[in-house]
Write a protein that holds these residues in place. Structure first.
Motif, mmCIF file in Angstrom:
data_model
loop_
_atom_site.group_PDB
_atom_site.id
_atom_site.type_symbol
_atom_site.label_atom_id
_atom_site.label_comp_id
_atom_site.label_asym_id
_atom_site.label_seq_id
_atom_site.Cartn_x
_atom_site.Cartn_y
_atom_site.Cartn_z
ATOM 1 N N LYS A 2 73.525 15.345 17.862
ATOM 2 C CA LYS A 2 72.544 15.413 18.955
ATOM 3 C C LYS A 2 71.167 15.566 18.334
ATOM 4 C CE LYS A 2 72.176 19.171 21.612
ATOM 5 N NZ LYS A 2 72.390 20.129 22.708
ATOM 6 N N LEU A 3 70.215 14.776 18.853
ATOM 7 C CA LEU A 3 68.844 14.837 18.376
ATOM 8 C C LEU A 3 67.934 15.134 19.559
ATOM 9 C CD1 LEU A 3 67.361 14.387 15.667
ATOM 10 C CD2 LEU A 3 67.040 12.020 16.354
ATOM 11 N N LEU A 4 67.353 16.355 19.571
ATOM 12 C CA LEU A 4 66.352 16.707 20.576
ATOM 13 C C LEU A 4 65.020 16.182 20.066
ATOM 14 C CD1 LEU A 4 67.327 20.407 21.354
ATOM 15 C CD2 LEU A 4 67.730 18.389 22.757
ATOM 16 N N CYS A 5 64.360 15.399 20.874
ATOM 17 C CA CYS A 5 63.120 14.739 20.462
ATOM 18 C C CYS A 5 61.974 15.295 21.296
ATOM 19 C CB CYS A 5 63.237 13.231 20.666
ATOM 20 S SG CYS A 5 64.635 12.497 19.796
ATOM 21 N N ILE A 6 61.085 16.027 20.666
ATOM 22 C CA ILE A 6 59.960 16.647 21.360
ATOM 23 C C ILE A 6 58.696 15.831 21.081
ATOM 24 C CG2 ILE A 6 58.612 18.769 21.675
ATOM 25 C CD1 ILE A 6 61.681 18.892 22.386
ATOM 26 N N ALA A 7 58.086 15.339 22.158
ATOM 27 C CA ALA A 7 56.831 14.597 22.039
ATOM 28 C C ALA A 7 55.693 15.603 21.911
ATOM 29 C CB ALA A 7 56.630 13.689 23.246
ATOM 30 N N SER A 8 54.968 15.511 20.836
ATOM 31 C CA SER A 8 53.873 16.441 20.571
ATOM 32 C C SER A 8 52.716 16.217 21.535
ATOM 33 C CB SER A 8 53.365 16.242 19.141
ATOM 34 O OG SER A 8 52.670 15.010 19.031
ATOM 35 N N GLY A 9 51.747 17.106 21.440
ATOM 36 C CA GLY A 9 50.485 16.861 22.118
ATOM 37 C C GLY A 9 49.745 15.758 21.377
ATOM 38 N N LEU A 10 48.703 15.245 21.993
ATOM 39 C CA LEU A 10 47.922 14.163 21.386
ATOM 40 C C LEU A 10 46.577 14.683 20.898
ATOM 41 C CD1 LEU A 10 48.599 11.423 24.066
ATOM 42 C CD2 LEU A 10 49.572 11.561 21.764
ATOM 43 N N PRO A 11 46.043 14.061 19.863
ATOM 44 C CA PRO A 11 44.684 14.430 19.453
ATOM 45 C C PRO A 11 43.714 14.187 20.613
ATOM 46 C CG PRO A 11 45.734 13.059 17.789
ATOM 47 C CD PRO A 11 46.630 13.048 18.992
ATOM 48 N N ASP A 12 42.693 15.018 20.702
ATOM 49 C CA ASP A 12 41.714 14.887 21.789
ATOM 50 C C ASP A 12 41.036 13.518 21.800
ATOM 51 O OD1 ASP A 12 42.269 17.441 22.715
ATOM 52 O OD2 ASP A 12 40.728 18.359 21.448
ATOM 53 N N ASP A 13 40.926 12.874 20.639
ATOM 54 C CA ASP A 13 40.304 11.546 20.568
ATOM 55 C C ASP A 13 40.975 10.551 21.515
ATOM 56 O OD1 ASP A 13 38.450 12.220 18.618
ATOM 57 O OD2 ASP A 13 39.814 11.744 16.981
ATOM 58 N N ILE A 14 42.270 10.619 21.644
ATOM 59 C CA ILE A 14 43.002 9.652 22.466
ATOM 60 C C ILE A 14 42.550 9.730 23.917
ATOM 61 C CG2 ILE A 14 45.294 9.081 23.376
ATOM 62 C CD1 ILE A 14 46.386 9.622 20.581
ATOM 63 N N ARG A 15 42.309 10.918 24.411
ATOM 64 C CA ARG A 15 41.849 11.073 25.802
ATOM 65 C C ARG A 15 40.469 10.447 26.013
ATOM 66 N NH1 ARG A 15 44.685 15.765 24.639
ATOM 67 N NH2 ARG A 15 46.370 16.193 26.081
ATOM 68 N N PRO A 123 72.809 11.919 9.050
ATOM 69 C CA PRO A 123 74.244 12.114 8.833
ATOM 70 C C PRO A 123 75.018 12.133 10.154
ATOM 71 C CG PRO A 123 73.047 14.156 8.457
ATOM 72 C CD PRO A 123 72.016 13.088 8.699
ATOM 73 N N CYS A 124 76.275 11.757 10.081
ATOM 74 C CA CYS A 124 77.138 11.715 11.270
ATOM 75 C C CYS A 124 78.045 12.942 11.295
ATOM 76 C CB CYS A 124 78.004 10.457 11.254
ATOM 77 S SG CYS A 124 77.107 8.933 11.292
ATOM 78 N N ASP A 125 77.503 14.124 11.124
ATOM 79 C CA ASP A 125 78.350 15.312 10.972
ATOM 80 C C ASP A 125 78.547 16.122 12.244
ATOM 81 O OD1 ASP A 125 75.875 16.415 11.307
ATOM 82 O OD2 ASP A 125 75.804 17.411 9.372
#
Length: 182
Positions: A2-15, A123-125
């Protein structure tokens, strides 16, 4: 696995419509920091080098691994430039054509393949890990899990400060996508 994928915040430049300078890190939004400090991450917390401020680490208590292959796409000479200052035809190709690369940068297809190679090497463990990376990188992981190609990038959105989950048994599958942290 299982892979929990957390999307980070974005740099202020993107906004502001600016492609962030190369090496800039994501915004450490309170919700992300709180979630990382309290959630079960499995055996490791894997962080992209541009997803968390340099020199700091979440207080999860788990081993933290910085994974360069999970970095955002390299935008070459476009780093630090406002979108309105880019040539309109090149901007359209950047959005529509996975093989297009900004001058001195990485194509969307190259980034897609880099992230796919990383996912294939896990790995497939049967354990589970947590990944913290920019929303675009999480999107690419999800597209790989669905078995789709780089042409799907413009058809999926993953918001910042969200959680997605993929699992692998005989192949990858998406269990959750873009769920707000909380």
């Amino acid at each position: 696995m299982k892979l929990l994928c957390i999307a980070s915040g974005l740099p202020d430049d993107i906004r502001r419509g600016v492609i962030p300078p190369k090496g800039s890190s994501g915004n450490t939004e309170t919700g992300i920091a709180t979630w990382l400090d309290t959630a079960d991450h499995g055996r490791a917390l894997i962080i992209a080098p541009d997803a968390w401020p340099a020199g700091t680490r979440p207080r999860s208590g788990l081993p933290v691994v910085t994974e360069p292959d999970l970095r955002e796409r390299d935008y070459g000479s476009w780093h630090g430039r406002h979108l309105r200052d880019l040539p309109p035809d090149a901007l359209r190709r950047w959005i529509d054509d996975p093989q297009f690369a900004p001058p001195g940068g990485e194509s969307g297809l190259a980034a897609f393949e880099r992230i796919g190679h990383w996912l294939a090497r896990l790995p497939c463990d049967g354990g589970h890990c947590t990944v913290l990376a920019r929303p675009t990188v999480i999107k690419l992981l999800l597209i790989h899990a669905l078995g789709c190609g780089a042409d799907m990038v413009a058809r999926i959105d993953v918001p910042p400060a969200s959680r997605s989950e993929i699992t692998r048994h005989t192949g990858w599958r998406v269990c959750a996508m873009g769920v707000p942290l909380g």
